[in-house]
Enzyme design. Sequence first.
Site, PDB file in Angstrom:
ATOM      1  N   HIS A  84      10.058 -33.136   2.216  1.00 43.57           N
ATOM      2  CA  HIS A  84       9.967 -34.130   1.139  1.00 43.57           C
ATOM      3  C   HIS A  84       8.700 -33.976   0.293  1.00 43.57           C
ATOM      4  CE1 HIS A  84      13.061 -36.082   3.573  1.00 43.57           C
ATOM      5  NE2 HIS A  84      12.226 -36.095   4.586  1.00 43.57           N
ATOM      6  N   SER A 107      11.628 -29.467  -1.536  1.00 46.78           N
ATOM      7  CA  SER A 107      11.900 -30.703  -0.819  1.00 46.78           C
ATOM      8  C   SER A 107      13.047 -30.466   0.156  1.00 46.78           C
ATOM      9  CB  SER A 107      12.270 -31.799  -1.811  1.00 46.78           C
ATOM     10  OG  SER A 107      11.831 -33.047  -1.340  1.00 46.78           O
ATOM     11  N   SER A 112      14.214 -37.276  -2.365  1.00 44.75           N
ATOM     12  CA  SER A 112      12.928 -37.734  -1.822  1.00 44.75           C
ATOM     13  C   SER A 112      11.696 -37.268  -2.597  1.00 44.75           C
ATOM     14  CB  SER A 112      12.809 -37.299  -0.363  1.00 44.75           C
ATOM     15  OG  SER A 112      12.758 -35.892  -0.277  1.00 44.75           O
ATOM     16  N   ASP A 161      11.534 -29.252   7.702  1.00 45.18           N
ATOM     17  CA  ASP A 161      11.893 -30.638   7.995  1.00 45.18           C
ATOM     18  C   ASP A 161      13.414 -30.749   7.901  1.00 45.18           C
ATOM     19  OD1 ASP A 161      12.673 -33.352   7.658  1.00 45.18           O
ATOM     20  OD2 ASP A 161      10.632 -33.879   7.112  1.00 45.18           O
ATOM     21  N   GLU A 227       9.645 -30.573  11.757  1.00 48.12           N
ATOM     22  CA  GLU A 227       9.198 -31.964  11.649  1.00 48.12           C
ATOM     23  C   GLU A 227      10.094 -32.984  12.345  1.00 48.12           C
ATOM     24  OE1 GLU A 227       6.442 -32.991  10.168  1.00 48.12           O
ATOM     25  OE2 GLU A 227       6.755 -35.116   9.771  1.00 48.12           O
ATOM     26  N   ASN A 252       8.060 -32.652  16.071  1.00 47.87           N
ATOM     27  CA  ASN A 252       8.691 -33.974  16.172  1.00 47.87           C
ATOM     28  C   ASN A 252       8.364 -34.668  17.489  1.00 47.87           C
ATOM     29  OD1 ASN A 252      10.793 -36.007  15.288  1.00 47.87           O
ATOM     30  ND2 ASN A 252      11.629 -35.384  17.261  1.00 47.87           N
ATOM     31  N   LYS A 257       3.615 -38.007  16.626  1.00 48.99           N
ATOM     32  CA  LYS A 257       4.628 -37.963  15.571  1.00 48.99           C
ATOM     33  C   LYS A 257       5.739 -38.971  15.901  1.00 48.99           C
ATOM     34  CE  LYS A 257       7.932 -36.682  12.696  1.00 48.99           C
ATOM     35  NZ  LYS A 257       9.261 -37.295  12.701  1.00 48.99           N
ATOM     36  N   ASP A 261       5.247 -42.089  13.455  1.00 51.86           N
ATOM     37  CA  ASP A 261       6.009 -41.944  12.210  1.00 51.86           C
ATOM     38  C   ASP A 261       7.337 -42.704  12.314  1.00 51.86           C
ATOM     39  OD1 ASP A 261       7.868 -40.780  10.396  1.00 51.86           O
ATOM     40  OD2 ASP A 261       6.814 -38.885  10.386  1.00 51.86           O
ATOM     41  N   ASN A 262       8.107 -42.387  13.355  1.00 52.24           N
ATOM     42  CA  ASN A 262       9.444 -42.978  13.479  1.00 52.24           C
ATOM     43  C   ASN A 262       9.363 -44.492  13.667  1.00 52.24           C
ATOM     44  OD1 ASN A 262       9.719 -40.237  13.665  1.00 52.24           O
ATOM     45  ND2 ASN A 262      11.102 -40.256  15.417  1.00 52.24           N
ATOM     46  N   CYS A 266       8.716 -46.560   9.985  1.00 46.83           N
ATOM     47  CA  CYS A 266       9.912 -47.303   9.566  1.00 46.83           C
ATOM     48  C   CYS A 266       9.662 -48.811   9.548  1.00 46.83           C
ATOM     49  CB  CYS A 266      11.088 -46.973  10.484  1.00 46.83           C
ATOM     50  SG  CYS A 266      11.658 -45.279  10.252  1.00 46.83           S
ATOM     51  N   HIS A 372      19.256 -40.516   9.519  1.00 51.19           N
ATOM     52  CA  HIS A 372      19.048 -39.248   8.857  1.00 51.19           C
ATOM     53  C   HIS A 372      20.065 -38.990   7.765  1.00 51.19           C
ATOM     54  CE1 HIS A 372      17.431 -34.912   8.904  1.00 51.19           C
ATOM     55  NE2 HIS A 372      17.009 -35.626   7.930  1.00 51.19           N
ATOM     56  N   HIS A 426       7.297 -43.221   4.107  1.00 53.33           N
ATOM     57  CA  HIS A 426       6.273 -43.763   4.998  1.00 53.33           C
ATOM     58  C   HIS A 426       4.916 -43.761   4.304  1.00 53.33           C
ATOM     59  CE1 HIS A 426       9.238 -43.885   7.928  1.00 53.33           C
ATOM     60  NE2 HIS A 426       9.015 -42.789   8.593  1.00 53.33           N
ATOM     61  N   SER A 434       1.568 -37.333  11.543  1.00 55.97           N
ATOM     62  CA  SER A 434       2.610 -36.304  11.604  1.00 55.97           C
ATOM     63  C   SER A 434       2.103 -34.985  11.050  1.00 55.97           C
ATOM     64  CB  SER A 434       3.832 -36.749  10.788  1.00 55.97           C
ATOM     65  OG  SER A 434       4.320 -37.962  11.280  1.00 55.97           O
ATOM     66  N   GLN A 438       1.394 -30.901  12.095  1.00 58.75           N
ATOM     67  CA  GLN A 438       1.901 -29.713  11.387  1.00 58.75           C
ATOM     68  C   GLN A 438       0.778 -28.701  11.176  1.00 58.75           C
ATOM     69  OE1 GLN A 438       4.720 -28.550  10.640  1.00 58.75           O
ATOM     70  NE2 GLN A 438       6.214 -30.185  10.273  1.00 58.75           N
TER      71      GLN A 438
END
Lengths: 507, 507, 507, 507
Positions: A84, A107, A112, A161, A227, A252, A257, A261-262, A266, A372, A426, A434, A438
């Site tokens: 993204h 992307s 995104s 990703d 990712e 991930n 991460k 992140d998740n 969210c 997703h 996010h 995250s 990487q």
Amino acid sequence: MVDPSLLILSSYTKYLFILAHSMALLVEKTTTGREYKVKDMSQADFGRLEIELAEVEMPGLMSCRTEFGPSQPFKGAKITGSLHMTIQTAVLIETLTALGAEVRWCSCNIFSTQDHAAAAIARDSAAVFAWKGETLQEYWWCTERALDWGPGGGPDLIVDDGGDATLLIHEGVKAEEEYEKTGKVPDPSSTDNVEFQLVLTIIRDGLKTDPKKYTRMKERLVGVSEETTTGVKRLYQMQANGTLLFPAINVNDSVTKSKFDNLYGCRHSLPDGLMRATDVMIAGKVSVVCGYGDVGKGCAAALKQAGSRVIVTEIDPICALQALMEGLQVLPLEDVVSEADIFVTTTGNKDIIMVDHMRKMKNNAIVCNIGHFDNEIDMQGLETFPGVKRITIKPQTDRWVFPETNTGVIVLAEGRLMNLGCATGHPSFVMSCSFTNQVIAQLELWKEKSTGKYEKKVYVLPKHLDEKVAALHLGKLGAKLTKLSKDQADYISVPIEGPYKPPHYRY
Amino acid sequence: MVDPSLLILSSYTKYLFILAHSMALLVEKTTTGREYKVKDMSQADFGRLEIELAEVEMPGLMSCRTEFGPSQPFKGAKITGSLHMTIQTAVLIETLTALGAEVRWCSCNIFSTQDHAAAAIARDSAAVFAWKGETLQEYWWCTERALDWGPGGGPDLIVDDGGDATLLIHEGVKAEEEYEKTGKVPDPSSTDNVEFQLVLTIIRDGLKTDPKKYTRMKERLVGVSEETTTGVKRLYQMQANGTLLFPAINVNDSVTKSKFDNLYGCRHSLPDGLMRATDVMIAGKVSVVCGYGDVGKGCAAALKQAGSRVIVTEIDPICALQALMEGLQVLPLEDVVSEADIFVTTTGNKDIIMVDHMRKMKNNAIVCNIGHFDNEIDMQGLETFPGVKRITIKPQTDRWVFPETNTGVIVLAEGRLMNLGCATGHPSFVMSCSFTNQVIAQLELWKEKSTGKYEKKVYVLPKHLDEKVAALHLGKLGAKLTKLSKDQADYISVPIEGPYKPPHYRY
Amino acid sequence: MVDPSLLILSSYTKYLFILAHSMALLVEKTTTGREYKVKDMSQADFGRLEIELAEVEMPGLMSCRTEFGPSQPFKGAKITGSLHMTIQTAVLIETLTALGAEVRWCSCNIFSTQDHAAAAIARDSAAVFAWKGETLQEYWWCTERALDWGPGGGPDLIVDDGGDATLLIHEGVKAEEEYEKTGKVPDPSSTDNVEFQLVLTIIRDGLKTDPKKYTRMKERLVGVSEETTTGVKRLYQMQANGTLLFPAINVNDSVTKSKFDNLYGCRHSLPDGLMRATDVMIAGKVSVVCGYGDVGKGCAAALKQAGSRVIVTEIDPICALQALMEGLQVLPLEDVVSEADIFVTTTGNKDIIMVDHMRKMKNNAIVCNIGHFDNEIDMQGLETFPGVKRITIKPQTDRWVFPETNTGVIVLAEGRLMNLGCATGHPSFVMSCSFTNQVIAQLELWKEKSTGKYEKKVYVLPKHLDEKVAALHLGKLGAKLTKLSKDQADYISVPIEGPYKPPHYRY
Amino acid sequence: MVDPSLLILSSYTKYLFILAHSMALLVEKTTTGREYKVKDMSQADFGRLEIELAEVEMPGLMSCRTEFGPSQPFKGAKITGSLHMTIQTAVLIETLTALGAEVRWCSCNIFSTQDHAAAAIARDSAAVFAWKGETLQEYWWCTERALDWGPGGGPDLIVDDGGDATLLIHEGVKAEEEYEKTGKVPDPSSTDNVEFQLVLTIIRDGLKTDPKKYTRMKERLVGVSEETTTGVKRLYQMQANGTLLFPAINVNDSVTKSKFDNLYGCRHSLPDGLMRATDVMIAGKVSVVCGYGDVGKGCAAALKQAGSRVIVTEIDPICALQALMEGLQVLPLEDVVSEADIFVTTTGNKDIIMVDHMRKMKNNAIVCNIGHFDNEIDMQGLETFPGVKRITIKPQTDRWVFPETNTGVIVLAEGRLMNLGCATGHPSFVMSCSFTNQVIAQLELWKEKSTGKYEKKVYVLPKHLDEKVAALHLGKLGAKLTKLSKDQADYISVPIEGPYKPPHYRY
């Protein structure tokens, strides 16, 4: 062999349009000669301002620049990214370049891209091929561009990703091997999956001009860092099948991460997306969260805290029991479909909210996906429902009216990730966690490129690096850690400086 | 006499510009001959779509249409409104017209108009004079237009928010009386308050063409219903001074207004504004909420639930103790100014966050106001600070950089209400509570216009009407009330059908 | 070889007392001839009533009775348990007997027995040796009794919590082997650890009468299922050293144990213990939670929700970042020791709150431990502090006054687990999750006793059994699961009936 | 005339027993000659220790001792209290005596006395007549003793909770007037209300020995300060009827009482009572809170935060809408009676949970009351239900089994206030707020005893005293207030030192 069903299934009517559509996609160049294709280069200044704000919020990445910048560890490395193209990703890209890398980017989702971020990066730092609202054909053209380093060869490393860049190389190599052996080229009509037809078309067309392109790529490639859950799943399948062509690091499943992140990402971006798209009051409403994994937990927490009554659907009894312990009701979608106001899919599975569910919903029920793919929601069933009427309130906010009842549901982001489609994804801070993973994964792959440490397998980062990522984010929030004494460390059998937990620890 | 210090104090540099600026403001007309002045009539369709969505979320207003529409109780009534011209207000306006009223409208804040809402109403329902980003001079021109019903006379009723329409009439009458008595016209240079200079200018200029305009208005006026704390405060001052010219209903202090709109509305719209303006991650941050009234309670709850650590500043020990009971820290701003990331003013007072505070803040600390006037934040001190640099990230999001440290603070909506400036204000559902009170207050005033029930005083709605407003909003949320038996009602000495609480009950 | 430092370190003064103390411990017998030693048999009826209530709250255990009772799978099995002898454990014991087992039981903590539970079980179901407030010498006598099945031999299986029963057998076998080889008996004076001296004494005294007791035990033993982190840690050490004598199932790391009992159990029982011991208002207070693992997370959540401001201390940056995301402050104990009102240790480590910390605390600060051993708090330092005065408010609630300041701290449960010492431990429902894992683990060990499936290693239960435990608890809470279609199951590559997650999934 | 229906309606079977029961109640005396009647004087030391702990938690009361102690303002004042004789009340009593008063005390609830508190006060400070588990006859005997100051006369002031002391005087005066006029004595058989029969009996019996006792009392009485809603309601009724015999201060409606004690007190003590009585896990359960006033709000918040799903029943649409805004479901009891696990009444009304509801509940559903009288729950219907079986698990925790289904409900504290019956009531800190209001009210009445400031009416404390009570509790919690500048105070038209809010402000 990759399961084509894992590919993005876009909506039926759009496919037909796309395939019929002839493109005129031309690469542009900056004054310094760097290639790009973005929506509007005049937004570069705005992008730069927001990048500067984001830098303050991304201490992990900025610490990497401070720690590693002077030694230029990526000197000579060509990195392709498919992720993204947002403001946060811009800070990631410029961290990679600050460490010496050369970068090309696309992307991994047609909606995104933040166009001002893409413009700033294209102007200042890297070759970017991305804009908000690509067609699927444009999407794969961008991916191909990001992978094409020209005569000098490349990439050396991939930041992926969802795994589309990795997929293209694997399918390309397979086709080139077949072509070399038998002279046969891929046949797009061999698959029903419209997006996979595009992939095969690109590869087929490439074969004519360069029948070794992907083979050379794979031979050079040091590795990929991936990712997300979906991309990781593809990698493990390839590892299991013995078809994985280069080492992969599963970013991930770093704790910093998936549990940040998740979950916290969210928790932030679900209400953000809902509010920007619909301005609906969340308090007092009944919400259904389909799936109570990390994403579902974040969504349910956000909705509950905003004053909504939340019902969870789950297949997994353990996650269901967790939901109950938080005071949430657990019921199948069928039992609540006509009572709820807001529906959110977070499952990572398909066929969660079907058109038959949507027909039974209250007028103006909101239906969205933050899991997703857009196939969590039955977009195809909705679009082809006889007599259905689509009223676009504003981009990414559509009201679909059923002829029988003249009531409608509001679908966000055409069933795709609503936090990226309707809001800005996010926030920077959690993406810094995250993306620092990487950077560390890329550094590790590049450092070990000649040592044979990494085979053609999928790896997770060692726990001490995971802990390091977390540590880099504490100062910004004013936190101070406690230090173990030698005696205490011995008592619990861990090194003073960590890692502190066994691998199976669940946090 | 109204305290001019209660008027909006805008920023110093802007004042100078405004006064030097010559306007060319022309009223336009629809094909049906209705007057308007909005930003962009082509947004009317978009506005209509969002109005239709909002209607589903505003059951109180829609119930009024159902209950009262057939009898057209407002037949013959001319209503002027001065209240944020948003989508929600559009549903209010069309409820008034559905009940038979003729309506003229302006916004009560230079930034709060939603242009698509204004366009839809202007095209379809009422005379609108409002756009996002008015200058102060334009603002008062719009107010004057909304009050000007032409030769037939009017308005009969006023819907006010903040009291500016009411103020203009009171000041107009005062000037006309003085003029009649002494021939003297108002002198704008008699006040330092730049906005009040504009008011006096308008009145002075009007005197030349019609020296009885406001006097006729006051004589015709049945009454005003006022929306907010600030406007109500002005009304009670005028009542105390004996200068109130017509009856007023204080809608603000209906429970279904102040304990809903202020509390739950801000709980929703504060994070909305923060996220749209800055995309900042709220979790992990330290926030300071100045003031712990209803607005502060809503803000603190939202920030805490989003994962921020919240510190409250308070002058009132009772509110401070409430904050402590919720686990919030209570400290003076001075003690925390250099540690916090987000600062929100909610006090309704002035001089809360001064430029000397802002100089000590962390780089990119966010400073915003959701209380009332922009003088909660020392905008003038900031703008005139020697060497300060303003970098506009995007409209309503400015970074102010101090020369000494080269660090900056991010100020939202130029210190004005950030939820209206950076987001879309409160959501429809909670505004339906507030606005249903407005409709009921207007109905009450109009019904009793000849009975003498209401004198030139300030009234609150009787509790049974307050309870009715609440009741109209339960069905949408799937709630069912319990009914008292006769025996139970007698036991607690209330009527079966309510009202259920004594007047001093605090909810 | 087990690290003696892992043994319970009780307070110094008590040790001396215990060692000087002569016991007269006599086994009693029921009318049916079953052995027992409990506090007060007259409490059996009260115990029975509470057991019956608990059964309704323990659906997992009751489902096991229904599913397995008819086939009597434990027929012939002799099970020894060493686990807090509470009401909930009573339901576990009677589930084992309902499935055919013969059972002997002791507590694994000197304070945790509920005497009415012990009486009911002793009277009705199993041989029990346990009472609230055992001395350490009594404690080990009880453990020995529970392991002693007389001439017929036994046990076949062990249910362990903390690993003391397992420890005694391992140390016994070691001593018997040494004795056989060299004729040497264990020397209690060889260790400084007072409790370990007791263990060696018991073994030494036993050698005289039966030099093969523990060897025969180990030869017969099918395996052990272990309940807690500490016991599991011991088992993994023995596995690593190659000294583990029989198979072990690690029940602690079932998701339905560690993520439920530790988290939700403590969220319930921490405030319960605080309130019963001190009646202190939690709202408004500043709390410090040392450690933010599952136990710490539960404690912090409970305190925050009750209106306390919570500060966390952590060594692990990942857990620290999780705390920050929930709005909690993360600081070292030193920084906050004089400001907080409530201190809770949850680390599983030692030397967390030292006497020097306690001296600096506010008057009547509450200090308690819900982690594991009483050495999280420096009880020895406190007890031996010159001039310190202990005022027992009521059992398990002591005020310790320092001579210098004449202020004191309130220490709960003498530094031992405060939820068991001051309240009744975790509630039945969450213990049903933990104990259903125990039953399933015992069934698995017993079923496979002759198949060689389990070697002398530590195992966790397979995920499908973990999911089954959860599933058994959903109905009681009114939850209904969603079912995967075949197509969906294939899409995410899981069986329709589960297990649904990969082993590394963190929940 | 007081409505007898407001009297406590105890259970039917108990009434019969009480009336048949002959008592032998003898007043005892301390070595210093002070009268008392308590359960067990040997608990005085334990009571003293807990009183000392409570003093640290009751800064408002301790500040009163510091501020007013030296001047002995209550010198010469005889104060009778009728208020739960708990540890917290002990600190109140000793604050009154520290300020110079002489005190006699009884409890206002048959179950709420803490015997160790009663013993400590009886031994050290005041005449106490109270024990846990009084019969109704004993209860009124205690009330009579507390009012009887002997030949010297008294009381001068009353601290009342529920209004029973006030009631006895009013009924006594009425009877004495009737007796003087007509020679008629009260006839207990004239009423069906069993408790009122006891009141009339006491008065009748007193008339024989002293026909002017209550008349003299009333003539001397300076006033009463009343603690609760119910007592306040009685006072307002008497004021309305013109029968109020002396001035009354309504302490209940101080903000620092009703918005703290009722809300935060119950948020603390509801789960405390549930856990002590049943050890039930609250997480995952479905709870029904009947009534969403301040008490209901506190209860619902506690249950929700503990992980329960909460359903609210309400008659008042405004409170119902508040519940919805917090994500709670609002339904009538009938709709949910068979699905919920925990039922709590908080209404202040009667006949809320009837035996017909209880018959339909799940096995072992918990039914309890934290509102006021035990008639919120239909105890009489339950006790007289044909074939019902009562199984007392432990005192105040009864399982009632219905013959038809053989399932039962668990009723706490026999339907009386469960937080006082099953736990220890509200914690000290919040009671310090309430009781500081009491002290201030008593001081005010006593100071103005000869000025005529207070007529025979009901008064609330002025806001500046309410704010003072709050201010006295801030330091303990580490809070610091912000100070208004003169300019700011003028701007919002309040004095710098407060009061800060208009009387109708709702907090």
